[in-house]
Design an enzyme around this catalytic site. Structure first.
Site, PDB file in Angstrom:
ATOM      1  N   ASN A 210       0.841  -1.192   0.000  1.00  0.00           N
ATOM      2  CA  ASN A 210       0.000   0.000   0.000  1.00  0.00           C
ATOM      3  C   ASN A 210       0.873   1.237   0.000  1.00  0.00           C
ATOM      4  OD1 ASN A 210      -2.562  -1.095   0.089  1.00  0.00           O
ATOM      5  ND2 ASN A 210      -2.522  -1.312   2.310  1.00  0.00           N
ATOM      6  N   ILE A 307      -6.651  -6.726  11.805  1.00  0.00           N
ATOM      7  CA  ILE A 307      -5.946  -6.644  13.100  1.00  0.00           C
ATOM      8  C   ILE A 307      -6.755  -5.804  14.085  1.00  0.00           C
ATOM      9  CG2 ILE A 307      -3.798  -5.926  14.236  1.00  0.00           C
ATOM     10  CD1 ILE A 307      -2.457  -6.218  11.418  1.00  0.00           C
TER      11      ILE A 307
HETATM   12  N1  CTP Z   1      -6.735  -2.457   9.598  1.00  0.00           N
HETATM   13  C1  CTP Z   1      -6.174  -3.467  10.318  1.00  0.00           C
HETATM   14  N2  CTP Z   1      -6.008  -4.715   9.744  1.00  0.00           N
HETATM   15  C2  CTP Z   1      -6.379  -4.932   8.484  1.00  0.00           C
HETATM   16  C3  CTP Z   1      -6.951  -3.894   7.735  1.00  0.00           C
HETATM   17  C4  CTP Z   1      -7.104  -2.662   8.316  1.00  0.00           C
HETATM   18  O1  CTP Z   1      -5.811  -3.274  11.468  1.00  0.00           O
HETATM   19  N3  CTP Z   1      -6.209  -6.132   7.958  1.00  0.00           N
HETATM   20  C5  CTP Z   1      -6.935  -1.147  10.233  1.00  0.00           C
HETATM   21  C6  CTP Z   1      -6.103  -0.027   9.671  1.00  0.00           C
HETATM   22  O2  CTP Z   1      -4.851   0.087  10.347  1.00  0.00           O
HETATM   23  C7  CTP Z   1      -6.991   1.174   9.905  1.00  0.00           C
HETATM   24  C8  CTP Z   1      -8.375   0.616   9.685  1.00  0.00           C
HETATM   25  O3  CTP Z   1      -8.279  -0.775   9.999  1.00  0.00           O
HETATM   26  O4  CTP Z   1      -6.949   1.628  11.234  1.00  0.00           O
HETATM   27  C9  CTP Z   1      -8.822   0.792   8.266  1.00  0.00           C
HETATM   28  O5  CTP Z   1     -10.011   0.118   8.096  1.00  0.00           O
HETATM   29  P1  CTP Z   1     -10.396  -0.696   6.773  1.00  0.00           P
HETATM   30  O6  CTP Z   1     -11.823  -0.926   6.859  1.00  0.00           O
HETATM   31  O7  CTP Z   1      -9.612  -1.900   6.590  1.00  0.00           O
HETATM   32  O8  CTP Z   1      -9.965   0.333   5.693  1.00  0.00           O
HETATM   33  P2  CTP Z   1      -9.789  -0.001   4.226  1.00  0.00           P
HETATM   34  O9  CTP Z   1      -8.825  -1.113   3.984  1.00  0.00           O
HETATM   35  O10 CTP Z   1      -9.450   1.301   3.593  1.00  0.00           O
HETATM   36  O11 CTP Z   1     -11.228  -0.549   3.909  1.00  0.00           O
HETATM   37  P3  CTP Z   1     -12.136  -0.275   2.668  1.00  0.00           P
HETATM   38  O12 CTP Z   1     -11.326  -0.755   1.527  1.00  0.00           O
HETATM   39  O13 CTP Z   1     -13.347  -1.080   2.954  1.00  0.00           O
HETATM   40  O14 CTP Z   1     -12.376   1.202   2.698  1.00  0.00           O
END
Ligand code: CTP
Length: 407
Positions: A210, A307
């Protein structure tokens, strides 16, 4: 300037060219009102004369475990108890190894073992020695034993090498001492934080990741340390120096980040998920480099565990703060995530417009919690981090006192 009057600092000096910087540190500590006593190892005396520190501290320098005269004035156990902080600067690789193993074959090692007070070390060595797994293991284990790690910094070294291993400058060490003695709004709070991107292997030379520099997470770690929190920073690969005073756990994949966090979350008071975790990983990463053999290549991606949601579902659980980086409908998506992941707070930002967010030095946040919201205006990530940490401290304190009322 903040005063260190009534503070007693025992400064340990081991063998290293950086020993000369500690003379300036003694001067700064004395100027701020601290009482300083200096202990030198035998190899430290090969670099700087004890007389230098005696003149600066105004006291005799302690050199030998078996010095009858010194022991009769203040024996080593008394000296270990006398201080409010024992700081070893510079701390050589050899010293850190012995300290970790519990050796006591010189006065300073003995004092480290015998001191009931906090012990801080400022590593100083050649970058290859610092990177050596033996040193890394010693440092990790010392941090786990609550030894405070101050530095090292990156830069040009006395031997001509460039890299991580330089001792922090005297002024930076002095600032750390000041911080150590100034309880902030998060004093005594154990704060766990994720930062940076994760890398999901496709084959040994390629990965999916990312866009994230880790700057916001690292700024949050520094701001939390400044407010007195003890910070564990679980970080994906970034090109940033470790924030002084943080326990840095370097990881690469989402699974490694998950494991590192889940191991520590139950004992944490606050969890901030700032990392840009890869939502998906490659189902079967190839063991060998994939050769281009056809016009297209399909990869099967599978979902990584969330997470933040997993930590939030723990019982008991830390105060949980999430991030939402959105390209549109920031408020709607942020509130959705606050609810779905059952968070205490979410910090949302608009990304993709180039002015703030990932890979820039600036940010602006809309912060939401169950019954409130707050805007943090466009500013440097350091400033935004300070404001967000203040807000977290406030909300965390409220949540804790509500909890205490209920029990
Ligand atoms: N997060 C995490 N573990 C993951 C994915 C995300 O801890 N596997 C945490 C990120 O650190 C952040 C938050 O969740 O604090 C972001 O949420 P998320 O819904 O995963 O965001 P996006 O990936 O941007 O989701 P979407 O694509 O649905 O917008």
């Amino acid at each position: 300037m903040q005063s260190l009057s009534n503070k007693k600092v025992l400064l340990g000096i081991t063998g290293g060219i950086a020993a000369y910087k500690s003379a300036e540190l003694v001067r700064l500590l004395i100027k701020a009102g601290a009482e300083v006593r200096v202990v030198m190892t035998p190899s430290a005396q090969k670099f700087v004369q004890p007389l230098t520190y005696q003149a600066l501290s105004g006291h005799r320098v302690y050199l030998d475990l078996f010095d009858a005269e010194a022991e009769s004035a203040m024996d080593h156990i008394e000296l270990a108890r006398w201080c409010d902080l024992l700081l070893v600067a510079p701390a050589s690789a050899d010293f850190l190894g012995k300290m970790n193993a519990g050796y006591a074959d010189n006065l300073l090692l003995t004092l480290c073992l015998a001191s009931p007070q906090p012990v801080a070390v400022a590593p100083a060595m050649n970058q290859q020695m610092f990177a050596n797994p033996a040193t890394q293991e010693n440092i990790k284990q010392l941090a786990a034993k609550q030894v405070l790690l101050w530095g090292p910094a990156s830069g040009e070294q006395a031997c001509g090498d460039v890299g991580l291993g330089r001792m922090l400058e005297a002024q930076q060490l002095f600032d750390n001492v000041l911080l150590h003695f100034s309880p902030g709004k998060l004093a005594g709070v154990k704060l766990l934080l994720t930062a940076g991107p994760t890398r999901e292997a496709i084959d040994p030379v390629r990965y999916i990741s990312n866009r994230s520099s880790g700057k916001m997470g690292y700024a949050l770690a520094a701001a939390a340390i400044e407010q007195g929190a003890s910070v564990t920073l679980v970080s994906g690969p970034v090109a940033l120096p470790a924030p002084a005073g943080a326990d840095l756990i370097a990881v690469e994949s989402a699974q490694q980040m998950y494991d590192a966090v889940m191991q520590r979350a139950p004992a944490s008071d606050v969890f901030i998920a700032c990392a840009a975790v890869s939502d998906y990983r490659v189902d079967q990463a190839a063991n060998q480099k994939i050769k281009k053999s056809s016009d297209s290549l399909s990869l099967k991606l599978v979902l990584n565990a969330d997470i933040l949601a997993t930590v939030s579902a723990l019982a008991p659980r830390p105060f949980c703060v999430g991030f939402a980086a959105e390209t549109q409908d920031v408020e709607k998506y942020a509130l959705g995530k606050l609810q779905q992941k059952k968070l205490d707070m979410i910090a949302a930002n608009q990304v993709g417009d180039g002015n703030s967010g990932f890979e820039t030095d600036f940010n602006q946040l809309e912060v939401f919690w169950r019954d409130g919201r707050h805007s943090i205006g466009h500013a440097s990530k350091a400033e935004v981090a300070n404001q967000l940490i203040e807000l977290i401290a406030e909300r965390y304190t409220c949540a804790r006192s509500r909890q205490a009322q209920q029990t």
